[in-house]
Design a protein around this motif. Structure first.
Motif, PDB file in Angstrom:
ATOM      1  N   SER A  20      -7.434 -26.613  16.751  1.00  7.68           N
ATOM      2  CA  SER A  20      -6.105 -26.066  16.453  1.00  7.68           C
ATOM      3  C   SER A  20      -5.065 -27.183  16.384  1.00  7.68           C
ATOM      4  N   MET A  23      -5.418 -28.985  13.172  1.00 11.23           N
ATOM      5  CA  MET A  23      -4.847 -28.214  12.066  1.00 11.23           C
ATOM      6  C   MET A  23      -3.321 -28.378  12.033  1.00 11.23           C
ATOM      7  N   ASP A  27      -1.089 -29.980   9.055  1.00 14.51           N
ATOM      8  CA  ASP A  27       0.050 -29.293   8.439  1.00 14.51           C
ATOM      9  C   ASP A  27       1.273 -30.192   8.323  1.00 14.51           C
ATOM     10  N   ASP A  67      -8.790 -17.877  10.630  1.00 17.50           N
ATOM     11  CA  ASP A  67      -8.325 -17.633   9.267  1.00 17.50           C
ATOM     12  C   ASP A  67      -8.217 -18.943   8.498  1.00 17.50           C
ATOM     13  N   ARG A  68      -8.187 -20.047   9.235  1.00 19.30           N
ATOM     14  CA  ARG A  68      -7.982 -21.350   8.607  1.00 19.30           C
ATOM     15  C   ARG A  68      -9.191 -22.278   8.698  1.00 19.30           C
TER      16      ARG A  68
END
Length: 130
Positions: A20, A23, A27, A67-68
């Motif tokens: 996480s 990610m 981003d 979801d990613r």
């Protein structure tokens, strides 16, 4: 890097937290610098099945992170000094020892077991139990 160095045992929650964080870092990057893939390298004593289970459970519980990300490929290195002996032994994997080879997830395993139990309870078509 995982702080406790473990991603495959009971303290493995750190693995998804680290993914996480990666990610989030991705981003923050420019579009052409975002991560395409994340490679998780385990130690030689890690259980690949446990890492796969972490991702399967996260999907089962609908964690937003899933979801990613997804577990795309799992590569396992085997001990070649014992592999040939195992292969020559003609030992077969069975559903009791390695259910993950037979079912895509826990729900499928439970459904199959329930169907098998139901079939056994009903007996054979001629009404006998064997």
């Amino acid at each position: 890097e995982l702080q406790n160095g473990c991603a495959c045992c009971s303290i493995s929650g750190e693995l998804l937290s680290s993914v996480s964080e990666l990610m989030t870092l991705s981003d923050l990057r420019q579009e052409d610098e975002k991560f395409d893939h994340i490679v998780i390298e385990m130690s030689g004593v890690a259980e690949p099945r446990s890492v796969r289970n972490i991702f399967q459970e996260a999907m089962m519980y609908n964690m937003p992170l899933m979801d990613r990300v997804r577990l795309d490929t799992l590569v396992t290195v085997v001990d070649c000094s014992t592999y040939m002996d195992y292969l020559k032994s003609k030992r077969l994997a069975d559903v009791e020892e390695s259910p993950e080879l037979y079912y895509r997830n826990e729900q499928e395993r439970q459904q199959t077991e329930e169907e098998n139990d139901s079939d056994w309870m009903q007996g054979s078509p001629d009404g006998s139990l064997g």
